[in-house]
Motif scaffolding. Structure first.
Motif, PDB file in Angstrom:
ATOM      1  N   GLN A  69       0.816  -1.208   0.000  1.00 40.84           N
ATOM      2  CA  GLN A  69       0.000   0.000   0.000  1.00 40.84           C
ATOM      3  C   GLN A  69       0.855   1.266   0.000  1.00 40.84           C
ATOM      4  OE1 GLN A  69      -2.390  -0.393   3.522  1.00 40.84           O
ATOM      5  NE2 GLN A  69      -3.828  -1.839   2.591  1.00 40.84           N
ATOM      6  N   GLY A  70       2.129   1.106   0.390  1.00 34.46           N
ATOM      7  CA  GLY A  70       3.016   2.260   0.450  1.00 34.46           C
ATOM      8  C   GLY A  70       3.676   2.474   1.796  1.00 34.46           C
ATOM      9  N   TRP A  71       3.497   1.515   2.714  1.00 31.91           N
ATOM     10  CA  TRP A  71       4.131   1.615   4.026  1.00 31.91           C
ATOM     11  C   TRP A  71       5.605   1.247   3.943  1.00 31.91           C
ATOM     12  CZ3 TRP A  71       1.274   3.797   7.737  1.00 31.91           C
ATOM     13  CH2 TRP A  71      -0.123   3.753   7.606  1.00 31.91           C
ATOM     14  N   THR A  72       6.435   1.915   4.730  1.00 31.30           N
ATOM     15  CA  THR A  72       7.862   1.610   4.824  1.00 31.30           C
ATOM     16  C   THR A  72       8.140   0.860   6.124  1.00 31.30           C
ATOM     17  OG1 THR A  72       8.589   3.497   3.501  1.00 31.30           O
ATOM     18  CG2 THR A  72      10.163   2.624   5.101  1.00 31.30           C
ATOM     19  N   ASP A  73       8.750  -0.311   6.016  1.00 34.42           N
ATOM     20  CA  ASP A  73       9.195  -1.093   7.158  1.00 34.42           C
ATOM     21  C   ASP A  73      10.509  -0.473   7.629  1.00 34.42           C
ATOM     22  OD1 ASP A  73      10.437  -3.030   8.803  1.00 34.42           O
ATOM     23  OD2 ASP A  73       9.459  -4.690   7.769  1.00 34.42           O
ATOM     24  N   ALA A  74      10.449   0.340   8.685  1.00 31.70           N
ATOM     25  CA  ALA A  74      11.590   1.165   9.074  1.00 31.70           C
ATOM     26  C   ALA A  74      12.821   0.338   9.421  1.00 31.70           C
ATOM     27  CB  ALA A  74      11.206   2.060  10.243  1.00 31.70           C
ATOM     28  N   LEU A  75      12.639  -0.717  10.195  1.00 29.61           N
ATOM     29  CA  LEU A  75      13.782  -1.501  10.648  1.00 29.61           C
ATOM     30  C   LEU A  75      14.500  -2.162   9.476  1.00 29.61           C
ATOM     31  CD1 LEU A  75      14.734  -1.812  13.599  1.00 29.61           C
ATOM     32  CD2 LEU A  75      13.773  -4.103  13.580  1.00 29.61           C
ATOM     33  N   ARG A  76      13.737  -2.777   8.573  1.00 25.52           N
ATOM     34  CA  ARG A  76      14.370  -3.441   7.443  1.00 25.52           C
ATOM     35  C   ARG A  76      14.997  -2.435   6.488  1.00 25.52           C
ATOM     36  NH1 ARG A  76      17.124  -6.920   7.733  1.00 25.52           N
ATOM     37  NH2 ARG A  76      15.627  -8.360   8.654  1.00 25.52           N
ATOM     38  N   THR A  77      14.392  -1.255   6.352  1.00 21.64           N
ATOM     39  CA  THR A  77      14.955  -0.217   5.495  1.00 21.64           C
ATOM     40  C   THR A  77      16.322   0.214   5.993  1.00 21.64           C
ATOM     41  OG1 THR A  77      12.765   0.602   4.879  1.00 21.64           O
ATOM     42  CG2 THR A  77      14.593   2.112   4.583  1.00 21.64           C
ATOM     43  N   VAL A  78      16.469   0.346   7.304  1.00 17.35           N
ATOM     44  CA  VAL A  78      17.734   0.798   7.879  1.00 17.35           C
ATOM     45  C   VAL A  78      18.773  -0.316   7.894  1.00 17.35           C
ATOM     46  CG1 VAL A  78      18.821   1.567  10.031  1.00 17.35           C
ATOM     47  CG2 VAL A  78      16.702   2.649   9.236  1.00 17.35           C
ATOM     48  N   PHE A  79      18.365  -1.549   8.219  1.00 11.62           N
ATOM     49  CA  PHE A  79      19.322  -2.638   8.391  1.00 11.62           C
ATOM     50  C   PHE A  79      19.626  -3.393   7.099  1.00 11.62           C
ATOM     51  CE2 PHE A  79      18.486  -1.773  12.748  1.00 11.62           C
ATOM     52  CZ  PHE A  79      19.566  -2.249  13.457  1.00 11.62           C
ATOM     53  N   GLY A  80      18.817  -3.192   6.053  1.00  9.95           N
ATOM     54  CA  GLY A  80      19.068  -3.898   4.811  1.00  9.95           C
ATOM     55  C   GLY A  80      19.009  -5.400   5.020  1.00  9.95           C
ATOM     56  N   ALA A  81      20.009  -6.116   4.527  1.00 12.65           N
ATOM     57  CA  ALA A  81      20.032  -7.577   4.643  1.00 12.65           C
ATOM     58  C   ALA A  81      20.594  -8.062   5.975  1.00 12.65           C
ATOM     59  CB  ALA A  81      20.843  -8.171   3.496  1.00 12.65           C
ATOM     60  N   GLU A  82      21.044  -7.148   6.820  1.00 14.15           N
ATOM     61  CA  GLU A  82      21.643  -7.536   8.098  1.00 14.15           C
ATOM     62  C   GLU A  82      20.593  -8.117   9.036  1.00 14.15           C
ATOM     63  OE1 GLU A  82      23.867  -5.340  11.897  1.00 14.15           O
ATOM     64  OE2 GLU A  82      23.562  -4.269   9.999  1.00 14.15           O
ATOM     65  N   PRO A  83      20.898  -9.237   9.713  1.00 16.47           N
ATOM     66  CA  PRO A  83      19.935  -9.808  10.664  1.00 16.47           C
ATOM     67  C   PRO A  83      19.670  -8.846  11.818  1.00 16.47           C
ATOM     68  CG  PRO A  83      21.648 -11.397  10.101  1.00 16.47           C
ATOM     69  CD  PRO A  83      22.085 -10.080   9.562  1.00 16.47           C
ATOM     70  N   VAL A  84      18.410  -8.729  12.189  1.00 14.48           N
ATOM     71  CA  VAL A  84      18.031  -7.926  13.348  1.00 14.48           C
ATOM     72  C   VAL A  84      16.770  -8.543  13.929  1.00 14.48           C
ATOM     73  CG1 VAL A  84      16.781  -6.278  11.852  1.00 14.48           C
ATOM     74  CG2 VAL A  84      17.458  -5.618  14.184  1.00 14.48           C
ATOM     75  N   TYR A  85      16.751  -8.755  15.236  1.00 13.40           N
ATOM     76  CA  TYR A  85      15.648  -9.455  15.883  1.00 13.40           C
ATOM     77  C   TYR A  85      15.020  -8.568  16.965  1.00 13.40           C
ATOM     78  CZ  TYR A  85      18.178 -13.336  13.733  1.00 13.40           C
ATOM     79  OH  TYR A  85      18.822 -14.157  12.837  1.00 13.40           O
ATOM     80  N   THR A  86      13.746  -8.865  17.272  1.00 13.72           N
ATOM     81  CA  THR A  86      13.018  -8.094  18.281  1.00 13.72           C
ATOM     82  C   THR A  86      12.434  -8.985  19.376  1.00 13.72           C
ATOM     83  OG1 THR A  86      10.854  -8.235  17.161  1.00 13.72           O
ATOM     84  CG2 THR A  86      12.347  -6.474  16.454  1.00 13.72           C
ATOM     85  N   PHE A  87      12.500 -10.295  19.191  1.00 12.74           N
ATOM     86  CA  PHE A  87      11.914 -11.266  20.124  1.00 12.74           C
ATOM     87  C   PHE A  87      12.856 -12.450  20.254  1.00 12.74           C
ATOM     88  CE2 PHE A  87       9.810 -15.345  20.561  1.00 12.74           C
ATOM     89  CZ  PHE A  87       8.899 -15.172  21.597  1.00 12.74           C
ATOM     90  N   TRP A  88      13.018 -12.896  21.501  1.00 10.80           N
ATOM     91  CA  TRP A  88      13.817 -14.089  21.782  1.00 10.80           C
ATOM     92  C   TRP A  88      13.070 -14.891  22.837  1.00 10.80           C
ATOM     93  CZ3 TRP A  88      15.201  -9.109  21.455  1.00 10.80           C
ATOM     94  CH2 TRP A  88      16.189  -8.738  20.540  1.00 10.80           C
ATOM     95  N   ASP A  89      12.784 -16.163  22.570  1.00 10.16           N
ATOM     96  CA  ASP A  89      12.041 -16.947  23.549  1.00 10.16           C
ATOM     97  C   ASP A  89      12.924 -17.245  24.761  1.00 10.16           C
ATOM     98  OD1 ASP A  89      13.609 -19.223  22.899  1.00 10.16           O
ATOM     99  OD2 ASP A  89      12.207 -19.793  21.316  1.00 10.16           O
ATOM    100  N   TYR A  90      12.330 -17.893  25.752  1.00  6.28           N
ATOM    101  CA  TYR A  90      13.022 -18.098  27.021  1.00  6.28           C
ATOM    102  C   TYR A  90      13.845 -19.387  27.065  1.00  6.28           C
ATOM    103  CZ  TYR A  90      10.061 -14.325  28.869  1.00  6.28           C
ATOM    104  OH  TYR A  90       9.446 -13.118  29.092  1.00  6.28           O
ATOM    105  N   PHE A  91      13.965 -20.085  25.925  1.00  4.84           N
ATOM    106  CA  PHE A  91      14.628 -21.378  25.911  1.00  4.84           C
ATOM    107  C   PHE A  91      16.109 -21.271  25.555  1.00  4.84           C
ATOM    108  CE2 PHE A  91      10.148 -22.192  24.694  1.00  4.84           C
ATOM    109  CZ  PHE A  91       9.780 -22.908  25.809  1.00  4.84           C
ATOM    110  N   ARG A  92      16.922 -22.069  26.199  1.00  4.16           N
ATOM    111  CA  ARG A  92      18.314 -22.312  25.813  1.00  4.16           C
ATOM    112  C   ARG A  92      19.117 -21.034  25.610  1.00  4.16           C
ATOM    113  NH1 ARG A  92      17.142 -27.137  21.341  1.00  4.16           N
ATOM    114  NH2 ARG A  92      16.158 -28.601  22.812  1.00  4.16           N
TER     115      ARG A  92
END
Length: 263
Positions: free
Chosen positions: A188-211
């Motif tokens: 529709q025209g929305w910009t995914d800010a995190l992916r726009t800034v990080f490009g192909a670099e891995p970036v995460y926002t959630f990590w489960d409680y295991f291991r």
């Protein structure tokens, strides 16, 4: 003094009662101007409005006993509510959508359904909710003023947004129908800010409680900051405050943010 830059952030608390110290510490250190909160897991009367006011934030909230619950915070101001609840299904009483004007930005705070187990009624509800969101967002994206959608989308957009795609291939968060729905929204025209800034670099926002997944940075990217074209042209940076996730008894999410030129 007028702000030249705004920091917009989203944070799934996984229970505001248990995580209030983490929230207040983060607000004091990072000083976001606009905040969307999810998974309050508390009724309206239990929302800590006094503590947030002392921290310098005005608030709107919509609670729900034991589950869901969303809130919007404004640094130095009370958000001006424009909508409570996602339109399209009057039978849906879950607290997942709140919309308000904050510092000159129209902000939609969302907590998108998880959808597990799939297939099943919870997955169907997720897809229906995403379709409703897309219909409503279509009316927001082309507005002549700044608009942002902030929240826990419970969507892993691509394989590069998860530490191990094979381990999550059966999860509702990365099913093809879910990914297509997210792509439709971006289309529709929305910009995914995190992916726009990080490009192909891995970036995460959630990590489960295991291991020790948080300590080993084996995470997912499911919290997103979407900007309409008016706001996206002022995008200056984005990131994840992972230090919050590494605190003792923290939420399994970390605050996710974007900085933009103030409208």
């Amino acid at each position: 003094m007028a702000r030249t830059t705004l920091k917009l952030a989203t944070f799934n608390l996984n229970g505001i009662g248990a995580r209030l110290p983490h929230l207040l510490a983060w607000l004091a250190r990072e000083k976001p101007d606009i905040v969307a909160l999810q998974e309050l897991k508390a009724v309206d009367d239990a929302f800590p409005v006094d503590a947030l006011e002392k921290a310098g934030y005005g608030a709107l909230w919509q609670g729900e006993r034991s589950w869901n619950g969303v809130a919007l915070l404004g640094r130095g101001m009370v958000p001006v509510e424009s909508r409570r609840g996602l339109p399209g299904d009057p039978r849906d009483r879950q607290s997942r959508y709140l919309e308000a004007a904050i510092h000159g930005v129209l902000v939609a705070g969302i907590y998108l359904p998880n959808g597990n187990p799939q297939p099943g009624p919870k997955f169907d509800y997720k897809l229906q909710w995403m379709a409703r969101l897309a219909r409503h967002a279509q009316g927001l994206v082309d507005l002549p003023h700044p608009v942002a959608i902030l929240g826990d989308f419970n969507v892993i957009p691509t394989d590069k947004d998860v530490y191990d795609a094979k381990a999550w291939k059966k999860d509702a968060l990365m099913q093809p129908e879910v990914r297509r729905a997210y792509e439709t929204l971006l289309g529709q025209g929305w910009t995914d800010a995190l992916r726009t800034v990080f490009g192909a670099e891995p970036v995460y926002t959630f990590w489960d409680y295991f291991r020790q997944h948080a300590e080993r940075d084996r995470g997912l990217r499911i919290d997103h900051v979407l900007l309409n074209p008016v706001l996206a042209k002022g995008l200056k940076g984005a990131g994840v405050d992972r230090w919050v996730r590494l605190q003792e008894k923290a939420s399994d999410h970390a605050p996710t943010w974007a900085s933009v030129r103030a409208p």
